[in-house]
Design a protein around this motif. Structure first.
Motif, PDB file in Angstrom:
ATOM      1  N   ALA A   1       0.828  -1.199   0.000  1.00 25.32           N
ATOM      2  CA  ALA A   1       0.000   0.000   0.000  1.00 25.32           C
ATOM      3  C   ALA A   1       0.863   1.250   0.000  1.00 25.32           C
ATOM      4  O   ALA A   1       1.928   1.299   0.625  1.00 25.32           O
TER       5      ALA A   1
ATOM      6  N   ASP B   1      -5.998   1.921  -1.914  1.00 26.74           N
ATOM      7  CA  ASP B   1      -5.504   1.429  -0.636  1.00 26.74           C
ATOM      8  C   ASP B   1      -6.655   1.352   0.367  1.00 26.74           C
ATOM      9  O   ASP B   1      -7.536   2.224   0.392  1.00 26.74           O
TER      10      ASP B   1
ATOM     11  N   ASP C   1       0.408   3.872   4.293  1.00 24.21           N
ATOM     12  CA  ASP C   1       0.627   2.854   5.320  1.00 24.21           C
ATOM     13  C   ASP C   1       1.307   3.487   6.518  1.00 24.21           C
ATOM     14  O   ASP C   1       1.537   4.687   6.572  1.00 24.21           O
TER      15      ASP C   1
END
Length: 211
Positions: free
Chosen positions: A50, A190, A53
């Protein structure tokens, strides 16, 4: 911010006719503690690809407006949460700022006394801003896409028209990161998921009592 205001205006406009049949109308302010979960909380690595994060727990605030019609009701809300960020993913002073609106339905079973539990669920429209990498001047934003929230809480009467409102929520959404200087951003979204504990005070009109 402009999109947030526009979404809020649309939601309030759609919900306005319901106030004609309302038994109770409430407005409240709350403090929020947010805890990221899943890929949003993990550090970058082979198991986590991702872009957004490394988030850590953070704090924020919110506003809620509710309309009760017996055991059923509708609500709209505003959220602003600042999540801290791990240094491996962000700058040393990195933070993620999440902001948006929500609207949904609330079920409040009939109850006696000062304690009135409820469950709720709805759709969210959140966006995220944050820093990334090791430079303080780098940043990212996300699109504002629909997500969802589910929660459980209670209205605890403090006497008169004032209520203490603790609640737990889980919020899930998939947002696409937009990084300055990248002309062709990834099409991958994401997962920006988190749980909250909210504690607030609300004021309710006396029309038919608060449920």
């Amino acid at each position: 911010m402009t999109r947030t205001r526009f979404s809020a205006v649309v939601i309030l406009t759609l919900c306005a006719p319901l106030t004609l049949a309302a038994q109770s109308i409430s407005i409240g302010l709350r403090g929020t503690g947010g805890m990221p979960v899943g890929a949003f909380a993990e550090s970058a690595g082979a198991s986590n690809t991702a872009v957004v994060d490394g988030a850590k727990s953070g704090f924020g605030y919110g506003l809620d407006l509710g309309v009760s019609m017996g055991v059923f009701g509708v609500y709209v809300g505003f959220d602003h949460i600042n999540f801290d960020c791990e240094t491996v993913s962000c700058s040393s002073q990195g933070k993620y700022k999440l902001q948006g609106v929500a609207a949904g339905l609330k079920l409040s079973p009939a109850s006696q006394g000062r304690f009135h539990p409820y469950v709720k669920g709805g759709v969210t429209f959140n966006g995220l801003e944050g820093a990334y990498g090791s430079g303080a001047s780098t940043s990212l934003t996300t699109d504002r896409a629909p997500g969802y929230e589910v929660g459980v809480g209670a209205n605890v009467s403090l006497g008169g028209l004032i209520f203490l409102t603790p609640q737990l929520r889980y919020v899930g959404q998939n947002l696409k990161a937009k990084i300055p200087g990248v002309s062709a951003p990834s099409a991958k979204s994401d997962a920006i998921n988190y749980a909250t504990f909210d504690l607030g005070l609300s004021f309710a009109t006396p029309f038919g009592g608060r449920r």
